[in-house]
Design an enzyme around this catalytic site. Sequence first.
Site, mmCIF file in Angstrom:
data_model
loop_
_atom_site.group_PDB
_atom_site.id
_atom_site.type_symbol
_atom_site.label_atom_id
_atom_site.label_comp_id
_atom_site.label_asym_id
_atom_site.label_seq_id
_atom_site.Cartn_x
_atom_site.Cartn_y
_atom_site.Cartn_z
ATOM 1 N N SER A 52 1.385 -1.413 2.387
ATOM 2 C CA SER A 52 2.273 -2.065 3.358
ATOM 3 C C SER A 52 2.011 -1.573 4.786
ATOM 4 C CB SER A 52 3.730 -1.799 2.989
ATOM 5 O OG SER A 52 3.976 -2.119 1.637
HETATM 6 N N1 SAH Z 1 4.097 0.729 -2.138
HETATM 7 C C1 SAH Z 1 2.688 0.361 -2.104
HETATM 8 C C2 SAH Z 1 2.496 -1.103 -1.731
HETATM 9 C C3 SAH Z 1 2.192 -1.830 -2.947
HETATM 10 S S1 SAH Z 1 1.925 -3.562 -2.865
HETATM 11 C C4 SAH Z 1 1.904 1.279 -1.198
HETATM 12 O O1 SAH Z 1 2.493 2.122 -0.527
HETATM 13 O O2 SAH Z 1 0.669 1.180 -1.188
HETATM 14 C C5 SAH Z 1 2.940 -4.021 -4.237
HETATM 15 C C6 SAH Z 1 2.525 -3.483 -5.581
HETATM 16 O O3 SAH Z 1 3.492 -3.940 -6.525
HETATM 17 C C7 SAH Z 1 1.174 -3.951 -6.090
HETATM 18 O O4 SAH Z 1 0.378 -2.846 -6.369
HETATM 19 C C8 SAH Z 1 1.530 -4.743 -7.356
HETATM 20 O O5 SAH Z 1 0.562 -4.603 -8.383
HETATM 21 C C9 SAH Z 1 2.826 -4.109 -7.756
HETATM 22 N N2 SAH Z 1 3.697 -4.902 -8.621
HETATM 23 C C10 SAH Z 1 3.920 -6.236 -8.602
HETATM 24 N N3 SAH Z 1 4.812 -6.575 -9.549
HETATM 25 C C11 SAH Z 1 5.166 -5.425 -10.191
HETATM 26 C C12 SAH Z 1 6.058 -5.109 -11.251
HETATM 27 N N4 SAH Z 1 6.791 -6.042 -11.875
HETATM 28 N N5 SAH Z 1 6.173 -3.821 -11.627
HETATM 29 C C13 SAH Z 1 5.462 -2.839 -11.027
HETATM 30 N N6 SAH Z 1 4.600 -3.075 -10.009
HETATM 31 C C14 SAH Z 1 4.459 -4.353 -9.594
#
Ligand code: SAH
Length: 205
Positions: A52
């Site tokens: 993000s």
């Molecule tokens: N917090 C992260 C940003 C991640 S982007 C950082 O600091 O880098 C969002 C993430 O959510 C992705 O990696 C995606 O695979 C994950 N995601 C999507 N749906 C999900 C779910 N139901 N449970 C767990 N992770 C999920």
Amino acid sequence: MVKEQVERRGIADVRVLEAMRKVPRHLFVDPVLAGRAYEDAPLPIGEGQTISQPYMVAVMTAALSLQGGERVLEIGTGSGYQAAVLAELAGQVYSIERIPALADRAQGTLRRLGYDNVTIRVGDGSMGWPEVAPFEAIVVTAGAPCVPPPLVEQLQVGGRLVIPVGSPHAQTLRRVLRKEDGVDQEELVGCVFVRLVGEHGWQGE
Ligand code: SAH
């Protein structure tokens, strides 16, 4: 990054600013993107997912009002960057990622940096993590069609849930405050996150 993108835009929580100064964001992205790690933007982390934008990490973290010592749940570990910021501010961080390759890499990065108060598991975070609930704070870092009921149930009374809710292409960051007799909800800012995929998220790839 913190001064220009976060402080200047009104984030005043000094603990959040301090935590973001401390966490080396360039170590959470691929080495070829390390030079862009402190830009005012999300960046690709593989598997079609993104780390993000720094400002959005700050807004979400500040909205959790962490004082230190809390048990926090993060949905969407991704690179592990948000988890590291939370680990600086809370007691114990639990983070769920649905894509095993990302969970593995984040685990390695966090371990190398010495964050031993973060526990990661692979699974559908829209169901929460009932075995280790309740939590004082929950942050969802993927966009959801609605607030997943299990997450509200796993919030302690007085606990805060921060989650982007809307369409797959545009959401509003929402803060849900768990009360004795229900919840209070508040809309914070517009945002764009990758999709939350799961039982209480969007269906399919
Ligand atoms: N917090 C992260 C940003 C991640 S982007 C950082 O600091 O880098 C969002 C993430 O959510 C992705 O990696 C995606 O695979 C994950 N995601 C999507 N749906 C999900 C779910 N139901 N449970 C767990 N992770 C999920």
